[in-house]
Motif scaffolding. Structure first.
Motif, PDB file in Angstrom:
ATOM      1  N   MET B 144      73.458 -16.410  52.683  1.00  0.00           N
ATOM      2  CA  MET B 144      72.327 -17.314  52.499  1.00  0.00           C
ATOM      3  C   MET B 144      72.716 -18.771  52.759  1.00  0.00           C
ATOM      4  SD  MET B 144      70.154 -15.890  49.277  1.00  0.00           S
ATOM      5  CE  MET B 144      71.296 -15.072  48.222  1.00  0.00           C
ATOM      6  N   GLY B 145      74.015 -18.993  52.980  1.00  0.00           N
ATOM      7  CA  GLY B 145      74.469 -20.342  53.258  1.00  0.00           C
ATOM      8  C   GLY B 145      74.532 -21.229  52.039  1.00  0.00           C
ATOM      9  N   LEU B 146      74.493 -20.640  50.857  1.00  0.00           N
ATOM     10  CA  LEU B 146      74.522 -21.443  49.632  1.00  0.00           C
ATOM     11  C   LEU B 146      75.933 -21.892  49.274  1.00  0.00           C
ATOM     12  CD1 LEU B 146      71.943 -19.469  47.459  1.00  0.00           C
ATOM     13  CD2 LEU B 146      71.643 -21.721  48.498  1.00  0.00           C
ATOM     14  N   ILE B 147      76.934 -21.140  49.739  1.00  0.00           N
ATOM     15  CA  ILE B 147      78.322 -21.548  49.538  1.00  0.00           C
ATOM     16  C   ILE B 147      79.052 -21.424  50.869  1.00  0.00           C
ATOM     17  CG2 ILE B 147      78.494 -20.929  47.083  1.00  0.00           C
ATOM     18  CD1 ILE B 147      79.742 -18.282  47.919  1.00  0.00           C
ATOM     19  N   SER B 148      80.134 -22.180  51.006  1.00  0.00           N
ATOM     20  CA  SER B 148      80.843 -22.090  52.277  1.00  0.00           C
ATOM     21  C   SER B 148      82.135 -21.295  52.134  1.00  0.00           C
ATOM     22  CB  SER B 148      81.142 -23.490  52.813  1.00  0.00           C
ATOM     23  OG  SER B 148      81.787 -24.239  51.813  1.00  0.00           O
ATOM     24  N   GLU B 149      82.641 -21.167  50.923  1.00  0.00           N
ATOM     25  CA  GLU B 149      83.771 -20.250  50.736  1.00  0.00           C
ATOM     26  C   GLU B 149      83.608 -19.478  49.434  1.00  0.00           C
ATOM     27  OE1 GLU B 149      87.503 -22.411  49.620  1.00  0.00           O
ATOM     28  OE2 GLU B 149      86.365 -24.068  50.473  1.00  0.00           O
ATOM     29  N   ARG B 150      84.293 -18.350  49.375  1.00  0.00           N
ATOM     30  CA  ARG B 150      84.125 -17.477  48.215  1.00  0.00           C
ATOM     31  C   ARG B 150      84.541 -18.149  46.912  1.00  0.00           C
ATOM     32  NH1 ARG B 150      83.271 -12.556  50.662  1.00  0.00           N
ATOM     33  NH2 ARG B 150      83.907 -12.755  52.826  1.00  0.00           N
ATOM     34  N   ILE B 151      83.793 -17.810  45.855  1.00  0.00           N
ATOM     35  CA  ILE B 151      84.098 -18.361  44.538  1.00  0.00           C
ATOM     36  C   ILE B 151      84.804 -17.298  43.717  1.00  0.00           C
ATOM     37  CG2 ILE B 151      83.075 -19.222  42.393  1.00  0.00           C
ATOM     38  CD1 ILE B 151      80.734 -20.249  44.056  1.00  0.00           C
ATOM     39  N   GLY B 152      85.826 -17.715  42.995  1.00  0.00           N
ATOM     40  CA  GLY B 152      86.495 -16.772  42.098  1.00  0.00           C
ATOM     41  C   GLY B 152      85.765 -16.724  40.772  1.00  0.00           C
ATOM     42  N   PHE B 153      84.596 -16.064  40.785  1.00  0.00           N
ATOM     43  CA  PHE B 153      83.737 -16.097  39.600  1.00  0.00           C
ATOM     44  C   PHE B 153      84.478 -15.720  38.317  1.00  0.00           C
ATOM     45  CE2 PHE B 153      80.385 -15.670  42.832  1.00  0.00           C
ATOM     46  CZ  PHE B 153      79.561 -16.698  42.427  1.00  0.00           C
ATOM     47  N   LEU B 154      85.351 -14.719  38.423  1.00  0.00           N
ATOM     48  CA  LEU B 154      86.006 -14.234  37.213  1.00  0.00           C
ATOM     49  C   LEU B 154      87.455 -14.700  37.103  1.00  0.00           C
ATOM     50  CD1 LEU B 154      84.554 -10.625  37.156  1.00  0.00           C
ATOM     51  CD2 LEU B 154      83.693 -12.684  36.049  1.00  0.00           C
ATOM     52  N   SER B 155      87.947 -15.371  38.132  1.00  0.00           N
ATOM     53  CA  SER B 155      89.330 -15.833  38.046  1.00  0.00           C
ATOM     54  C   SER B 155      89.384 -17.342  37.829  1.00  0.00           C
ATOM     55  CB  SER B 155      90.101 -15.460  39.314  1.00  0.00           C
ATOM     56  OG  SER B 155      89.426 -15.968  40.446  1.00  0.00           O
ATOM     57  N   ASP B 156      88.266 -18.014  38.010  1.00  0.00           N
ATOM     58  CA  ASP B 156      88.219 -19.451  37.818  1.00  0.00           C
ATOM     59  C   ASP B 156      87.557 -19.749  36.460  1.00  0.00           C
ATOM     60  OD1 ASP B 156      87.678 -22.133  37.813  1.00  0.00           O
ATOM     61  OD2 ASP B 156      86.921 -22.210  39.870  1.00  0.00           O
ATOM     62  N   PRO B 157      88.320 -20.356  35.539  1.00  0.00           N
ATOM     63  CA  PRO B 157      87.760 -20.610  34.202  1.00  0.00           C
ATOM     64  C   PRO B 157      86.446 -21.410  34.239  1.00  0.00           C
ATOM     65  CG  PRO B 157      90.105 -21.051  34.217  1.00  0.00           C
ATOM     66  CD  PRO B 157      89.709 -20.773  35.644  1.00  0.00           C
ATOM     67  N   LYS B 158      86.246 -22.194  35.295  1.00  0.00           N
ATOM     68  CA  LYS B 158      85.000 -22.970  35.389  1.00  0.00           C
ATOM     69  C   LYS B 158      83.789 -22.049  35.540  1.00  0.00           C
ATOM     70  CE  LYS B 158      85.482 -25.738  38.763  1.00  0.00           C
ATOM     71  NZ  LYS B 158      86.394 -26.377  39.661  1.00  0.00           N
ATOM     72  N   TRP B 159      83.981 -20.924  36.217  1.00  0.00           N
ATOM     73  CA  TRP B 159      82.857 -20.027  36.530  1.00  0.00           C
ATOM     74  C   TRP B 159      82.756 -18.812  35.618  1.00  0.00           C
ATOM     75  CZ3 TRP B 159      78.913 -21.030  39.681  1.00  0.00           C
ATOM     76  CH2 TRP B 159      79.077 -22.059  40.622  1.00  0.00           C
ATOM     77  N   ALA B 160      83.842 -18.464  34.942  1.00  0.00           N
ATOM     78  CA  ALA B 160      83.893 -17.169  34.262  1.00  0.00           C
ATOM     79  C   ALA B 160      82.819 -17.042  33.172  1.00  0.00           C
ATOM     80  CB  ALA B 160      85.278 -16.942  33.685  1.00  0.00           C
ATOM     81  N   MET B 161      82.651 -18.095  32.368  1.00  0.00           N
ATOM     82  CA  MET B 161      81.668 -18.021  31.279  1.00  0.00           C
ATOM     83  C   MET B 161      80.265 -17.869  31.849  1.00  0.00           C
ATOM     84  SD  MET B 161      82.118 -17.824  28.085  1.00  0.00           S
ATOM     85  CE  MET B 161      80.756 -17.208  27.115  1.00  0.00           C
ATOM     86  N   PHE B 162      80.000 -18.646  32.904  1.00  0.00           N
ATOM     87  CA  PHE B 162      78.705 -18.533  33.588  1.00  0.00           C
ATOM     88  C   PHE B 162      78.467 -17.087  34.028  1.00  0.00           C
ATOM     89  CE2 PHE B 162      76.927 -18.200  37.886  1.00  0.00           C
ATOM     90  CZ  PHE B 162      75.649 -18.729  37.707  1.00  0.00           C
ATOM     91  N   SER B 163      79.485 -16.461  34.583  1.00  0.00           N
ATOM     92  CA  SER B 163      79.328 -15.110  35.129  1.00  0.00           C
ATOM     93  C   SER B 163      79.028 -14.082  34.042  1.00  0.00           C
ATOM     94  CB  SER B 163      80.587 -14.692  35.888  1.00  0.00           C
ATOM     95  OG  SER B 163      80.936 -15.687  36.821  1.00  0.00           O
ATOM     96  N   VAL B 164      79.734 -14.159  32.921  1.00  0.00           N
ATOM     97  CA  VAL B 164      79.456 -13.164  31.887  1.00  0.00           C
ATOM     98  C   VAL B 164      78.057 -13.374  31.304  1.00  0.00           C
ATOM     99  CG1 VAL B 164      81.838 -12.623  31.253  1.00  0.00           C
ATOM    100  CG2 VAL B 164      80.667 -14.484  30.080  1.00  0.00           C
ATOM    101  N   ILE B 165      77.615 -14.632  31.259  1.00  0.00           N
ATOM    102  CA  ILE B 165      76.264 -14.881  30.736  1.00  0.00           C
ATOM    103  C   ILE B 165      75.209 -14.308  31.682  1.00  0.00           C
ATOM    104  CG2 ILE B 165      74.570 -16.698  30.210  1.00  0.00           C
ATOM    105  CD1 ILE B 165      76.871 -18.292  28.951  1.00  0.00           C
TER     106      ILE B 165
END
Lengths: 278, 298
Positions: B144-165
């Motif tokens: 969809m072009g919303l990101i340009s590189e893959r995000i480590g949703f579960l390996s990056d502490p910035k994203w992990a909480m967001f992902s479980v929610i």
């Protein structure tokens, strides 16, 4: 003008409900699709949203690398037996609490509600000791006992709600005809309540089928493991094999989803009526 | 004669309740009360010969750990964001499904089934969806072009909480939708007719008829849900197990961690008591606030 708004409203409604449908269905779809891909295709980019070739090797693999049929059998057995015991016990308690009001009945209901709010892990150390003393560690009986315990309060509350909707005059008539109260309960009331009782049974079955933490605590022997315990040992391994993992997940999920789909009307009714009316 | 009959009934009541009472008090309340005692002891699976009382030490150890602030913050985020999103989406879906349409039963089966899954399995499913290398969420966002590189949703502490929610919202919308749909269908249609005659549009009807009428359901379901989400470690356990680096621990997963991995029942019980204290405070406050709100309305 108004008509056009109505049409716009309808279109909007369909779009929103459609998006929600995709949001809800996609995760399970993706798990199923993953499980049906040949093992090498799972890890190759670009991702295939529909497998080029449907393959069952992940399913074959899961039975090959683990005693999956044993786990399935254990889960089925424990869930069924515990759900049946729960019903035997809670039909009695739910009935009594629906029909009679006595000193302490309010407090008793409260005590049942409160069990639903306490993090039960607090009791785990004691439960472990109790199971060990009773010689139930690593035995299916430990889970049958504890699953019954865990469900008794909620199912009592649920069945009490169903009993309250059935007029007491029915069993009174049967008792005048010479039935004992217990006889009236089982011959007259229980048959009428079959939808509610089935809903409670399925609810209990699903909860047992899904339970993880007690099973981890009490079971550490291959031959007694339930599905969730087996899944837990798969994911705590360093490297998750997503091929067999997805197959195992699908096999664990299917029975409960199918049961839910068949009986959702009764279950929803059973779960909501208390909350809406109470 | 009458006395005799009364006694028979009393015996019947007693016998019917006996199994339930034995199970609930013997295997739920007794272990919990003992567990409260354990919180004040040095109680570790690896050294059960020395279970002496150590006062508040377990509480001190737990609350002074470097993670504890994050855990409290995570717990607050986990409960509040999950609750708000589950409620808003669930209410919206229930409103759209209120009027019967062809295939509604089938539709319900497809959107409400998440209720029948275990939190643990949902955690596993979303762990796969959010996978950092070959996860489908990353793939879709890239397409969809919303990101340009893959995000480590579960390996990056910035994203992990967001992902479980996100996973938790996915799970819990069905609960609110089911409950609120049932409540909506209990609103008498005369009320809407009357409101329409008074010139209320659909928004006015929602505000002045629907919401006041189902308020009791809203209050009870949200209260139950807060307690339930608070006590729900299963999903996080299956999805991240509190990781990466403890960034997705909430109080109950932290407690579980103490039991399963450290075997320290003393500290686990101390966390449990903190949980109970928070829930009691919440329930009291919530009941008080909703009652006060009601008193103001009428």
């Amino acid at each position: 003008m108004k008509k056009r708004f109505a049409k716009l409203g309808l279109a909007g409604k369909i779009v929103v409900l459609g998006i929600y449908l995709v949001f809800m269905v996609f995760p399970l779809y993706w798990m199923i699709i993953t499980s049906l891909k040949p093992r090498n295709e799972i890890f190759t980019l670009p991702l295939q949203y529909w497998p080029k070739k449907i393959s069952f090797e992940n399913y074959v693999q899961i039975f090959k690398i683990s005693k999956f049929h044993v786990y399935l059998g254990n889960s089925l057995f424990i869930s069924l037996v515990a759900a049946a015991i729960v019903l035997l016990v809670t039909i009695l308690s739910g009935y009594v609490l629906a029909r009679f009001s006595f000193r302490g009945s309010g407090q008793l209901m409260m005590a049942f509600f409160v069990t639903q709010m306490i993090p039960l892990f607090i009791g785990f150390s004691t439960l472990y000791m109790m199971m060990s003393k009773m010689g139930l560690l690593n035995k299916q009986a430990s889970l049958i006992l504890m699953y019954t315990v865990g469900l008794v309060p909620f199912c009592t509350i649920m069945l009490r709600g169903f009993f309250q909707r059935i007029p007491a005059s029915l069993e009174e008539a049967a008792m005048i005809d010479g039935c004992s109260r217990l006889g009236a309960l089982y011959r007259v009331i229980v048959p009428i309540m079959m939808p509610g009782i089935s809903a409670t049974f399925i609810f209990a079955f699903v909860q047992n089928w899904n339970e993880l933490f007690m099973a981890i605590m009490f079971i550490d022997r291959e031959s007694s493991k339930t599905l969730p315990v087996a899944m837990n040992s798969f994911i705590t391994k360093f490297d998750i094999d997503w091929g067999s993992m997805s197959a195992a997940t699908v096999l664990s999920v299917v029975p409960t989803v199918v049961l839910f789909a068949i009986c959702q009307r009764f279950i929803v009714e059973g779960l909501t009526q208390g909350a809406v009316k109470g | 004669m009458k006395l005799f009959r009364l006694n028979r009934t009393q015996t019947f009541i007693f016998l019917c309740l006996l199994p339930t009472i034995l199970l609930v008090f013997g295997f739920t309340y007794y272990p919990i009360v003992k567990g409260i005692d354990v919180a004040f002891r040095n109680y570790s699976l690896f050294n059960l010969s020395d279970v002496r009382y150590i006062g508040m030490d377990n509480f001190k150890t737990v609350t002074s750990s470097a993670q504890f602030g994050t855990i409290l913050k995570n717990t607050a985020l986990w409960v509040s964001i999950s609750l708000v999103l589950q409620f808003v989406i669930g209410f919206g879906v229930a409103l759209l499904m209120r009027r019967s349409f062809r295939g509604r039963g089938v539709y319900q089966g497809f959107v409400f089934y998440s209720w029948a899954l275990s939190g643990f399995l949902i955690g596993i499913i979303w762990r796969w969806l959010f996978n950092g290398q070959i996860g489908v969420v990353n793939d879709l966002l890239l397409k969809m072009g919303l990101i340009s590189e893959r995000i480590g949703f579960l390996s990056d502490p910035k994203w992990a909480m967001f992902s479980v929610i996100v996973a938790n919202v996915w799970y819990g919308v069905a609960f609110f939708a089911i409950m609120l749909l049932a409540a909506l269908q209990s609103v008498p249609s005369e009320l809407y007719e009357a409101a329409e005659i008074d010139g209320a549009g659909s928004f006015g009807q929602l505000r002045h008829v629907t919401i006041p009428y189902i308020m009791p359901t809203i209050i009870s379901t949200t209260a139950l849900r807060v307690i339930w989400i608070f006590n729900f470690p299963d999903l996080i356990y299956g999805m991240t197990n509190g990781g990466p680096a403890g960034s997705t621990h909430i109080l109950t997963t932290y407690m579980l961690d103490k039991i399963v991995f450290s075997g320290d029942y003393g500290q686990a019980s101390a966390i449990g008591i903190i949980c109970i204290a928070i829930l009691v405070l919440f329930t009291t406050f919530y009941l008080f606030a909703t009652r006060a709100g009601k008193a103001g309305d009428f």
